[in-house]
Write a protein that holds these residues in place. Sequence first.
Motif, PDB file in Angstrom:
ATOM      1  N   LEU A 164       6.187 -47.615  44.063  1.00 43.17           N
ATOM      2  CA  LEU A 164       7.564 -47.545  43.588  1.00 43.17           C
ATOM      3  C   LEU A 164       8.523 -47.358  44.764  1.00 43.17           C
ATOM      4  O   LEU A 164       9.581 -47.991  44.825  1.00 43.17           O
ATOM      5  N   GLU A 165       8.147 -46.527  45.701  1.00 47.43           N
ATOM      6  CA  GLU A 165       8.987 -46.316  46.888  1.00 47.43           C
ATOM      7  C   GLU A 165       9.100 -47.598  47.712  1.00 47.43           C
ATOM      8  O   GLU A 165      10.177 -47.942  48.199  1.00 47.43           O
ATOM      9  N   TRP A 166       8.001 -48.322  47.875  1.00 45.64           N
ATOM     10  CA  TRP A 166       8.061 -49.599  48.599  1.00 45.64           C
ATOM     11  C   TRP A 166       9.007 -50.563  47.885  1.00 45.64           C
ATOM     12  O   TRP A 166       9.841 -51.218  48.515  1.00 45.64           O
ATOM     13  N   LEU A 167       8.883 -50.622  46.560  1.00 49.11           N
ATOM     14  CA  LEU A 167       9.768 -51.499  45.789  1.00 49.11           C
ATOM     15  C   LEU A 167      11.224 -51.065  45.917  1.00 49.11           C
ATOM     16  O   LEU A 167      12.118 -51.900  46.061  1.00 49.11           O
ATOM     17  N   ARG A 168      11.477 -49.771  45.872  1.00 44.81           N
ATOM     18  CA  ARG A 168      12.848 -49.277  46.020  1.00 44.81           C
ATOM     19  C   ARG A 168      13.437 -49.723  47.349  1.00 44.81           C
ATOM     20  O   ARG A 168      14.573 -50.175  47.423  1.00 44.81           O
TER      21      ARG A 168
END
Length: 107
Positions: A78-82
């Motif tokens: 999720l952090e990578w996507l953010r």
Amino acid sequence: MERFKRADPELNNMPRYEDISHVDQRTAELSRARQSLLEEIEAIMFYDERASATKDETLKAVMEHNRDDEKEHFSLLLEWLRRNDPELERELRENLFSKKPMENLGD
């Protein structure tokens, strides 16, 4: 039913809706991360159900530990996507950790 073959074998197991030769690298990477996010959620669900169903307390503890590892994996994706999807970042900043009532979030 096989949709499209991809040059990158890692992408061959992912669901696709477009011929990968027509998809740019950024979109392919976002799709890879999103598919992995789905798989982590699925793993969390599997471990949760198994931990709930077992009568063996030691096995339950192992399942709960494994489930929580999957939550870490989910959060990293999720952090990578953010960091790589500006619109997702905007939505997350607006909605996550908000004190607003749920019915007041979103459009």
